[in-house]
Design a protein around this motif. Structure first.
Motif, PDB file in Angstrom:
ATOM      1  N   THR A  13      15.902 -45.123  -4.211  1.00 46.50           N
ATOM      2  CA  THR A  13      16.123 -44.185  -5.307  1.00 46.50           C
ATOM      3  C   THR A  13      17.416 -44.565  -6.020  1.00 46.50           C
ATOM      4  O   THR A  13      18.164 -45.420  -5.559  1.00 46.50           O
ATOM      5  CB  THR A  13      16.214 -42.738  -4.795  1.00 46.50           C
ATOM      6  N   ALA A  14      17.669 -43.915  -7.123  1.00 47.95           N
ATOM      7  CA  ALA A  14      18.904 -44.167  -7.865  1.00 47.95           C
ATOM      8  C   ALA A  14      19.398 -42.860  -8.463  1.00 47.95           C
ATOM      9  O   ALA A  14      18.608 -41.960  -8.756  1.00 47.95           O
ATOM     10  CB  ALA A  14      18.671 -45.192  -8.958  1.00 47.95           C
ATOM     11  N   VAL A  15      20.695 -42.780  -8.645  1.00 43.82           N
ATOM     12  CA  VAL A  15      21.328 -41.597  -9.220  1.00 43.82           C
ATOM     13  C   VAL A  15      21.897 -41.968 -10.577  1.00 43.82           C
ATOM     14  O   VAL A  15      22.587 -42.973 -10.719  1.00 43.82           O
ATOM     15  CB  VAL A  15      22.455 -41.063  -8.313  1.00 43.82           C
ATOM     16  N   ALA A  16      21.565 -41.172 -11.574  1.00 48.54           N
ATOM     17  CA  ALA A  16      22.204 -41.277 -12.884  1.00 48.54           C
ATOM     18  C   ALA A  16      23.293 -40.225 -12.892  1.00 48.54           C
ATOM     19  O   ALA A  16      23.069 -39.081 -12.485  1.00 48.54           O
ATOM     20  CB  ALA A  16      21.192 -41.023 -13.995  1.00 48.54           C
ATOM     21  N   ASP A  30      15.152 -48.093 -12.751  1.00 46.25           N
ATOM     22  CA  ASP A  30      14.744 -48.053 -14.157  1.00 46.25           C
ATOM     23  C   ASP A  30      14.695 -46.629 -14.696  1.00 46.25           C
ATOM     24  O   ASP A  30      15.133 -46.372 -15.821  1.00 46.25           O
ATOM     25  CB  ASP A  30      13.392 -48.745 -14.342  1.00 46.25           C
ATOM     26  N   ALA A  31      14.180 -45.700 -13.903  1.00 48.88           N
ATOM     27  CA  ALA A  31      14.116 -44.303 -14.343  1.00 48.88           C
ATOM     28  C   ALA A  31      15.518 -43.719 -14.482  1.00 48.88           C
ATOM     29  O   ALA A  31      15.809 -42.994 -15.446  1.00 48.88           O
ATOM     30  CB  ALA A  31      13.291 -43.475 -13.361  1.00 48.88           C
ATOM     31  N   ALA A  32      16.397 -44.037 -13.542  1.00 48.49           N
ATOM     32  CA  ALA A  32      17.778 -43.545 -13.620  1.00 48.49           C
ATOM     33  C   ALA A  32      18.499 -44.144 -14.820  1.00 48.49           C
ATOM     34  O   ALA A  32      19.238 -43.456 -15.518  1.00 48.49           O
ATOM     35  CB  ALA A  32      18.524 -43.868 -12.328  1.00 48.49           C
ATOM     36  N   ASP A  33      18.271 -45.421 -15.068  1.00 48.24           N
ATOM     37  CA  ASP A  33      18.909 -46.082 -16.202  1.00 48.24           C
ATOM     38  C   ASP A  33      18.459 -45.454 -17.522  1.00 48.24           C
ATOM     39  O   ASP A  33      19.272 -45.199 -18.411  1.00 48.24           O
ATOM     40  CB  ASP A  33      18.598 -47.572 -16.173  1.00 48.24           C
TER      41      ASP A  33
END
Length: 54
Positions: A13-16, A30-33
């Motif tokens: 996962t990634a955090v924005a 990609d979704a976080a970006d």
């Protein structure tokens, strides 16, 4: 002005996040970006609208 960035997590996962305090976790980088870019763009638009009316 907001400047959002991303941080990748070990689980994929990634955090924005932004220094203004906004943050959300997304299923991938990609979704976080995309969310970080959208947050920055929306903040700039809001600031420009405020400046134009005041």
């Amino acid at each position: 002005m907001c400047y959002a960035d991303t941080t990748d997590n070990p689980d994929g996962t990634a955090v924005a996040h932004c220094y203004c305090g906004w943050s959300n976790t997304y299923p991938d980088h990609d979704a976080a970006d995309a969310a970080a870019e959208s947050h920055t763009r929306d903040a700039e638009a809001a600031e420009a609208e405020f400046a134009a009316t005041h």
